[in-house]
Design a protein around this motif. Structure first.
Motif, PDB file in Angstrom:
ATOM      1  N   MET A   1       1.418   7.192 -13.645  1.00  0.00           N
ATOM      2  CA  MET A   1       0.324   7.774 -14.434  1.00  0.00           C
ATOM      3  C   MET A   1       1.086   8.907 -15.357  1.00  0.00           C
ATOM      4  O   MET A   1       0.794   8.633 -16.562  1.00  0.00           O
ATOM      5  CB  MET A   1      -0.481   8.661 -13.488  1.00  0.00           C
ATOM      6  CG  MET A   1      -1.403   9.586 -14.126  1.00  0.00           C
ATOM      7  SD  MET A   1      -2.832   8.485 -15.212  1.00  0.00           S
ATOM      8  CE  MET A   1      -3.822   7.723 -13.806  1.00  0.00           C
ATOM      9  N   ASP A   2       2.123   9.470 -14.887  1.00  0.00           N
ATOM     10  CA  ASP A   2       3.096  10.309 -15.777  1.00  0.00           C
ATOM     11  C   ASP A   2       3.692   9.638 -16.876  1.00  0.00           C
ATOM     12  O   ASP A   2       3.515   9.992 -18.054  1.00  0.00           O
ATOM     13  CB  ASP A   2       3.978  11.223 -14.984  1.00  0.00           C
ATOM     14  CG  ASP A   2       3.895  12.517 -14.878  1.00  0.00           C
ATOM     15  OD1 ASP A   2       3.189  13.046 -15.573  1.00  0.00           O
ATOM     16  OD2 ASP A   2       4.501  13.173 -13.943  1.00  0.00           O
TER      17      ASP A   2
ATOM     18  N   LEU B   1       1.088   4.569  -3.010  1.00  0.00           N
ATOM     19  CA  LEU B   1       0.824   5.803  -2.881  1.00  0.00           C
ATOM     20  C   LEU B   1       2.089   6.634  -3.289  1.00  0.00           C
ATOM     21  O   LEU B   1       1.947   7.545  -4.114  1.00  0.00           O
ATOM     22  CB  LEU B   1       1.004   5.982  -1.448  1.00  0.00           C
ATOM     23  CG  LEU B   1       0.679   7.554  -1.044  1.00  0.00           C
ATOM     24  CD1 LEU B   1      -0.776   8.220  -1.644  1.00  0.00           C
ATOM     25  CD2 LEU B   1       0.559   7.695   0.235  1.00  0.00           C
ATOM     26  N   GLU B   2       3.328   6.070  -3.330  1.00  0.00           N
ATOM     27  CA  GLU B   2       4.312   6.584  -3.742  1.00  0.00           C
ATOM     28  C   GLU B   2       4.407   6.574  -5.567  1.00  0.00           C
ATOM     29  O   GLU B   2       5.159   7.495  -6.082  1.00  0.00           O
ATOM     30  CB  GLU B   2       5.840   6.122  -3.282  1.00  0.00           C
ATOM     31  CG  GLU B   2       6.051   6.466  -1.741  1.00  0.00           C
ATOM     32  CD  GLU B   2       7.145   5.820  -1.380  1.00  0.00           C
ATOM     33  OE1 GLU B   2       8.140   5.435  -2.023  1.00  0.00           O
ATOM     34  OE2 GLU B   2       7.305   5.565   0.055  1.00  0.00           O
TER      35      GLU B   2
ATOM     36  N   VAL C   1      -5.930   2.432  -2.397  1.00  0.00           N
ATOM     37  CA  VAL C   1      -5.009   3.485  -2.887  1.00  0.00           C
ATOM     38  C   VAL C   1      -5.369   3.862  -4.340  1.00  0.00           C
ATOM     39  O   VAL C   1      -5.527   4.995  -4.836  1.00  0.00           O
ATOM     40  CB  VAL C   1      -3.592   3.324  -2.818  1.00  0.00           C
ATOM     41  CG1 VAL C   1      -2.687   4.374  -3.510  1.00  0.00           C
ATOM     42  CG2 VAL C   1      -3.212   3.123  -1.312  1.00  0.00           C
TER      43      VAL C   1
ATOM     44  N   ALA D   1      -7.289   7.088  -6.010  1.00  0.00           N
ATOM     45  CA  ALA D   1      -6.581   7.797  -6.758  1.00  0.00           C
ATOM     46  C   ALA D   1      -7.530   7.918  -8.270  1.00  0.00           C
ATOM     47  O   ALA D   1      -7.597   9.255  -8.673  1.00  0.00           O
ATOM     48  CB  ALA D   1      -5.260   7.217  -7.372  1.00  0.00           C
TER      49      ALA D   1
ATOM     50  N   SER E   1       0.833  -1.325  -0.055  1.00  0.00           N
ATOM     51  CA  SER E   1      -0.004   0.002  -0.043  1.00  0.00           C
ATOM     52  C   SER E   1       0.884   1.245  -0.083  1.00  0.00           C
ATOM     53  O   SER E   1       0.550   2.314  -0.904  1.00  0.00           O
ATOM     54  CB  SER E   1      -0.895   0.094   1.230  1.00  0.00           C
ATOM     55  OG  SER E   1      -1.820  -1.120   1.215  1.00  0.00           O
ATOM     56  N   ARG E   2       1.831   1.246   0.776  1.00  0.00           N
ATOM     57  CA  ARG E   2       2.865   2.253   0.867  1.00  0.00           C
ATOM     58  C   ARG E   2       3.585   2.665  -0.403  1.00  0.00           C
ATOM     59  O   ARG E   2       3.682   3.833  -1.097  1.00  0.00           O
ATOM     60  CB  ARG E   2       3.883   2.304   1.996  1.00  0.00           C
ATOM     61  CG  ARG E   2       3.223   2.187   3.159  1.00  0.00           C
ATOM     62  CD  ARG E   2       4.318   2.204   4.507  1.00  0.00           C
ATOM     63  NE  ARG E   2       3.793   2.280   5.656  1.00  0.00           N
ATOM     64  CZ  ARG E   2       4.476   2.559   6.779  1.00  0.00           C
ATOM     65  NH1 ARG E   2       5.686   2.825   6.794  1.00  0.00           N
ATOM     66  NH2 ARG E   2       3.785   2.599   7.867  1.00  0.00           N
TER      67      ARG E   2
ATOM     68  N   ILE F   1       2.152   5.908  -7.865  1.00  0.00           N
ATOM     69  CA  ILE F   1       0.932   6.056  -8.475  1.00  0.00           C
ATOM     70  C   ILE F   1       1.068   7.277  -9.496  1.00  0.00           C
ATOM     71  O   ILE F   1       0.695   7.469 -10.700  1.00  0.00           O
ATOM     72  CB  ILE F   1      -0.422   6.333  -7.779  1.00  0.00           C
ATOM     73  CG1 ILE F   1      -1.802   6.430  -8.822  1.00  0.00           C
ATOM     74  CG2 ILE F   1      -0.630   7.253  -6.863  1.00  0.00           C
ATOM     75  CD1 ILE F   1      -2.055   4.966  -9.360  1.00  0.00           C
ATOM     76  N   VAL F   2       1.549   8.306  -9.072  1.00  0.00           N
ATOM     77  CA  VAL F   2       1.680   9.698  -9.763  1.00  0.00           C
ATOM     78  C   VAL F   2       2.581   9.543 -10.807  1.00  0.00           C
ATOM     79  O   VAL F   2       2.408   9.950 -11.975  1.00  0.00           O
ATOM     80  CB  VAL F   2       1.687  10.960  -8.930  1.00  0.00           C
ATOM     81  CG1 VAL F   2       2.128  12.060  -9.930  1.00  0.00           C
ATOM     82  CG2 VAL F   2       0.360  11.434  -8.095  1.00  0.00           C
TER      83      VAL F   2
END
Ligand SMILES: [Zn+2]
Lengths: 268, 348
Positions: free
Chosen positions: B62-63, B55-56, B93, B97, B51-52, B58-59
């Motif tokens: 996506m980019d 979170l780190e 998460v 998101a 899970s941690r 995903i962005v």
């Protein structure tokens, strides 16, 4: 039954007192937007989210040179439904304010500490929205949004429930400045540390829950991170157009390193 | 092609953070970040660690996907996300998101079933899926046989593992043989130089009395124990363990049961298409065995390339694309992550 979408009536009326000497010369009535990302004299719309406690919070605030004003807020207390509640609440505050996501200039998120699963909902929501809208995201320690508004001349212990019979806690001086924490400890340990720092009063949901162990009088409000306080604590960064921050949770605990087994075998 | 909707898919049900972008049946991007190395020393996926990592990741993931596809989030027509089944905290998460992306970009969001997405991903490789089809989904987390009558609206479970997942058995046997985690690729490699007939390991739930009640179910726990006993007996007698032979014989037993039951499901239901998905579908022996035996019965086997078999965002986008094309309504913004999402539910 969880309460759904109750407006934050208790804070809806509040605005910051004006502090004319802190920022910028008096406004010009019209003109180009100041350069360098500074909002200068403009009023900007900011989304605030926090999911570090059982309270799932979304709010819209206006940040200007003069202060911070709450436009719309939703808070639902339900420790098990952060993932379900937050996005509809964001949608609802935007609708209530007659705003579209593209109108947002920044997002402020409570970084916790808080139970991990729920905490991540607010942070990933903020990060995803910031990415789409290409606007900065700013993090604030969620306990600060309890301790700062509660401070009134004497040191205060702010605490939220960390489960496993522990507290997330921090201590604030009379002006609302954090002087210890954030930490996670047994309530009795937090009480000792707080007394050493001259704390005379406690605040926050965790303080209510462990009032007997803490042996301190408990202030009723705020019980959960106050979105207005979150915005105020980030207002300096918003006004100066500070660089966007990666929203890293204040976990304070290492992950339980127990491997899952057969977790996806869901069929009979 | 350009008039087909552009669909983004987000996957976070286990240890892979995936973002995929498709237009119709065309794959435009498939970005992946894995936390597998962080789990290796625990011999399995640690939920909080996963899970941690989501979170780190995903962005940036996506980019990468958007750059790879050469599109922006404003161009996307709908966002699909794995809503379940999977690890609760990990799913959450991705779901949160997806909602954040959907709210900010003012796009509809579809919460979809991970297992159905494993079936749908094959459309990116082989085009529209003939219906009905039988699907065999095998990975570290799931082992299921499904009847796919209508992928957009409902999938019928035929059977599933009653204990360990197939991939889990690979992991455990690999550990027994001193091979790294995840065990699948290492067992596959060792098995190539081994004798698959060297040791007669048991085939779970294939005896007539078991077939009466568990015709399409699997059990790998007994097989795992049998391998452990065999290896232990060898070690006690002071003899070296023939790792390649054990790996090959174990792999043969797993594949035999999987293929036998999958073909039985096709034949008894008059189905001519078998789709295989999940990480274990990357196993070389499973592919060859399935194709050989299916050919004898006039059944066509469809297996996507290995990168699409393991968990990824493209599979979620592929299912989302199918749902949009089929006119299925999007999910509500309060859609929950459901770690035990039933197969009968393709989207929330
Ligand atoms: Zn999978």
């Amino acid at each position: 039954m969880p309460q759904r979408y109750q407006p934050l009536s208790d804070i809806a009326a509040r605005t910051t007192p004006s502090r004319p000497h802190r920022v910028r010369p008096p406004p010009r009535p019209a003109g180009p937007r100041p350069s360098g990302g500074r909002i200068g004299l403009l009023t900007v719309l900011v989304l605030v989210v926090d999911s570090s406690t059982p309270a799932v919070t979304a709010a819209l605030v206006e940040v200007s040179a003069e202060g911070v004003a709450l436009r719309a807020g939703r808070c639902t207390v339900d420790a098990r439904a952060h993932g379900e509640l937050l996005a509809p609440q964001v949608d609802a505050v935007l609708a209530e304010a007659g705003a579209r996501p593209a109108d947002l200039a920044a997002i402020v998120a409570g970084l916790g500490p808080g139970p991990f699963t729920g905490l991540r909902v607010g942070l990933v929501t903020a990060a995803a929205m910031g990415q789409v809208l290409d606007i900065p995201t700013y993090g604030v320690c969620s306990l600060d949004a309890i301790g700062y508004p509660a401070a009134a001349g004497e040191p205060v212990l702010a605490a939220s429930d960390a489960r496993r019979r522990e507290l997330y806690w921090a201590v604030y001086d009379g002006a609302g400045e954090r002087i210890a924490g954030p930490n996670v400890d047994l309530p009795a340990e937090a009480a000792v540390r707080a007394r050493d720092l001259g704390v005379t009063v406690a605040v926050g949901d965790g303080a209510h829950r462990y009032a007997d162990t803490l042996g301190l009088p408990v202030r009723v409000e705020p019980r959960y991170p106050d979105p207005y306080a979150l915005a105020r604590l980030a207002a300096g960064r918003i006004r100066s157009g500070a660089p966007s921050e990666q929203l890293t949770p204040l976990y304070l605990r290492r992950p339980d390193a127990v491997a899952a087994t057969g977790h996806k075998s869901v069929l009979p | 092609m350009a008039d087909q909707p552009l669909i983004l898919g987000i996957e976070t049900s286990c240890d892979e953070t995936g973002v995929g972008i498709v237009r119709g049946h065309t794959l435009l991007a498939d970005a992946l970040a894995s936390s597998v190395e962080q789990h290796a020393r625990f011999g399995g996926v640690v939920p909080e660690v996963a899970s941690r990592a989501h979170l780190e990741a995903i962005v940036p993931t996506m980019d990468r996907a958007l750059k790879e596809a050469g599109v922006t989030l404003a161009d996307i027509d709908a966002i699909a996300v794995t809503a379940g089944p999977g690890l609760a905290g990990a799913l959450l998460v991705g779901v949160a998101a997806a909602k954040g992306y959907a709210v900010a970009a003012e796009k509809p969001v579809y919460g979809v079933n991970h297992l159905a997405a494993h079936v749908a991903v094959d459309t990116l490789e082989h085009g529209p899926l003939p219906e009905p089809a039988v699907a065999l989904l095998v990975s570290g987390g799931h082992s299921s046989l499904l009847m796919v009558d209508d992928l957009a609206n409902g999938v019928t479970p035929l059977g599933a593992t009653i204990d360990d997942a197939a991939g889990e058995a690979f992991d455990k046997v690999a550990r027994l043989l001193g091979l790294p985690f995840p065990g699948g690729p290492y067992i596959d490699r060792e098995a190539r130089s081994g004798d698959a007939a060297a040791i007669a390991f048991p085939r779970g739930l294939t005896a007539p009395k078991d077939l009466a009640t568990h015709r399409y179910d699997f059990s790998f726990s007994g097989l795992k124990t049998a391998v452990a006993r065999w290896v232990e007996a060898r070690q006690r007698s002071g003899e070296p363990v023939p790792v390649a032979d054990v790996a090959a014989s174990f792999q043969e037993a797993v594949c035999d049961v999987l293929v036998r039951k999958a073909i039985d499901a096709c034949r008894s239901n008059g189905v001519e298409t078998l789709v295989i998905g999940g990480g274990v579908a990357a196993n070389s022996r499973l592919r060859v065995m399935a194709e050989d035996r299916a050919a004898r019965h006039g059944i066509r086997v469809r297996v996507p390339r290995p990168k699409l078999c393991t968990d990824n965002g493209a599979m979620v986008a592929a299912l989302g694309s199918h749902l949009v094309a089929s006119g299925v309504a999007p999910s509500r913004l309060d859609l929950p992550a459901d770690s035990a999402m039933p197969l009968t539910q393709v989207s929330v």
